[in-house]
Motif scaffolding. Structure first.
Motif, PDB file in Angstrom:
ATOM      1  N   LYS A  12       0.937  -1.293  -0.047  1.00 34.43           N
ATOM      2  CA  LYS A  12      -0.009  -0.243  -0.017  1.00 34.43           C
ATOM      3  C   LYS A  12       0.898   1.277  -0.046  1.00 34.43           C
ATOM      4  O   LYS A  12       0.577   2.150  -0.790  1.00 34.43           O
ATOM      5  N   SER A  15       2.717   1.682  -3.244  1.00 32.52           N
ATOM      6  CA  SER A  15       1.886   2.105  -4.319  1.00 32.52           C
ATOM      7  C   SER A  15       1.515   3.648  -4.309  1.00 32.52           C
ATOM      8  O   SER A  15       1.430   4.226  -5.270  1.00 32.52           O
ATOM      9  N   GLU A  99       3.995  -1.681 -11.765  1.00 36.44           N
ATOM     10  CA  GLU A  99       2.514  -1.391 -11.722  1.00 36.44           C
ATOM     11  C   GLU A  99       2.373  -1.101 -10.312  1.00 36.44           C
ATOM     12  O   GLU A  99       3.097  -1.409  -9.658  1.00 36.44           O
ATOM     13  N   GLN A 101      -1.231  -0.617  -7.435  1.00 35.73           N
ATOM     14  CA  GLN A 101      -2.503  -0.767  -7.112  1.00 35.73           C
ATOM     15  C   GLN A 101      -3.105   0.543  -6.479  1.00 35.73           C
ATOM     16  O   GLN A 101      -2.537   1.074  -5.601  1.00 35.73           O
ATOM     17  N   THR A 103      -6.104   3.009  -5.045  1.00 37.10           N
ATOM     18  CA  THR A 103      -7.670   2.684  -4.279  1.00 37.10           C
ATOM     19  C   THR A 103      -8.706   3.611  -5.218  1.00 37.10           C
ATOM     20  O   THR A 103      -8.505   4.740  -5.551  1.00 37.10           O
ATOM     21  N   SER A 109      -9.989  -1.180  -6.578  1.00 38.77           N
ATOM     22  CA  SER A 109      -8.687  -0.505  -6.746  1.00 38.77           C
ATOM     23  C   SER A 109      -8.592  -0.724  -8.126  1.00 38.77           C
ATOM     24  O   SER A 109      -9.292  -1.592  -8.783  1.00 38.77           O
ATOM     25  N   GLU A 110      -7.494   0.087  -8.784  1.00 36.37           N
ATOM     26  CA  GLU A 110      -7.424  -0.277 -10.082  1.00 36.37           C
ATOM     27  C   GLU A 110      -5.460  -0.338 -10.459  1.00 36.37           C
ATOM     28  O   GLU A 110      -5.086   0.182  -9.565  1.00 36.37           O
ATOM     29  N   THR A 111      -5.334  -0.965 -11.358  1.00 38.72           N
ATOM     30  CA  THR A 111      -3.819  -1.051 -11.580  1.00 38.72           C
ATOM     31  C   THR A 111      -3.414  -0.292 -12.575  1.00 38.72           C
ATOM     32  O   THR A 111      -4.111  -0.027 -13.683  1.00 38.72           O
TER      33      THR A 111
END
Length: 249
Positions: A12, A15, A99, A101, A103, A109-111
């Motif tokens: 988390k 990202s 990549e 992730q 939120t 979530s999306e990549t």
């Protein structure tokens, strides 16, 4: 719940930092002047004349500022205490798209795929894990040192500031940015640079910086630098760091 040390090793956190450093404006909701904070931090090196031999990004996180500095200096080193952040910085600086992730809302979530800036000079750039308060002598000296949003996450910021001049060449520039968000989970209150009262007088971080650095540095300027950190698609954390620039005598 992760400890303050382990938080920066989580997927988390990594990202969030990747998006903060390399994400395009479409992922943020906020004023345009708060975008590209890491890039703007690197541009502090251009505000005053300085030799462009070696630069240090201390507390580099995932490395965007160091990437930008590599276009300006013959050698740039990025150092961070977190193994996970340094690993991500190395991957992206070596040209590997990475990549992350991010939120959207709740558990959604999306990549997103992120890449280093085109101006990066990887042959001039390296990263290493290290402790800002215990830098090895063999690291040598630099012409420009950036400490972006670092001091209020150190156990003993005064100790770091008192030793940093040993790694800066005479005439070199130290750039510090911080929103002065002092929290006891990172820095015990007796080590805070400001944000408290002493003998009835309010102590401010900027004043303490001036006291610590004035023995070896001349202050060049102070300016505000807003920034955004995305939490999810409808929530962005808006902060204003103060940037101070200092030339070593």
């Amino acid at each position: 719940m992760p400890t303050t040390d382990s938080f920066y090793e989580t997927d988390k956190a990594i990202s969030e930092y990747l998006l903060f450093h390399y994400g395009s404006p479409e992922y943020f909701n906020g004023p345009s002047e708060s975008l590209d904070f890491a890039k703007r931090c690197a541009q502090l090196a251009n505000r005053h004349p300085v030799k462009h031999s070696r630069a240090l990004d201390l507390g580099c996180a995932v490395g965007r500022s160091a990437c930008e500095l590599s276009a300006l200096f013959e050698e740039t080193i990025g150092i961070d205490f977190s193994h996970g952040l340094i690993e991500a910085a190395e991957r992206i600086s070596n040209g590997t798209s990475i990549e992350a992730q991010i939120t959207i809302e709740g558990d959604l979530s999306e990549t997103v795929t992120l890449a280093r800036p085109q101006s990066t000079r990887p042959e001039r750039l390296s990263f290493q894990q290290g402790d800002a308060m215990n830098l090895p002598p063999q690291l040598g000296a630099f012409d420009f040192i950036l400490m972006a949003n670092l001091i209020d996450r150190l156990p003993d910021p005064a100790r770091c500031l008192n030793m940093i001049s040993t790694h800066l060449n005479a005439g070199g520039i130290l750039a510090i940015t911080s929103p002065y968000t002092w929290l006891e989970e990172y820095t015990q209150k007796e080590k805070w640079l400001g944000g408290f009262r002493e003998d009835g007088k309010a102590v401010r971080s900027y004043e303490t910086l001036q006291q610590i650095l004035s023995n070896q540095f001349d202050e060049l300027e102070a300016l505000d630098m807003p920034f955004l950190i995305r939490e999810h698609s409808r929530k962005n954390q808006y902060s204003i760091a103060q940037a101070t620039l200092w030339r070593k005598r």
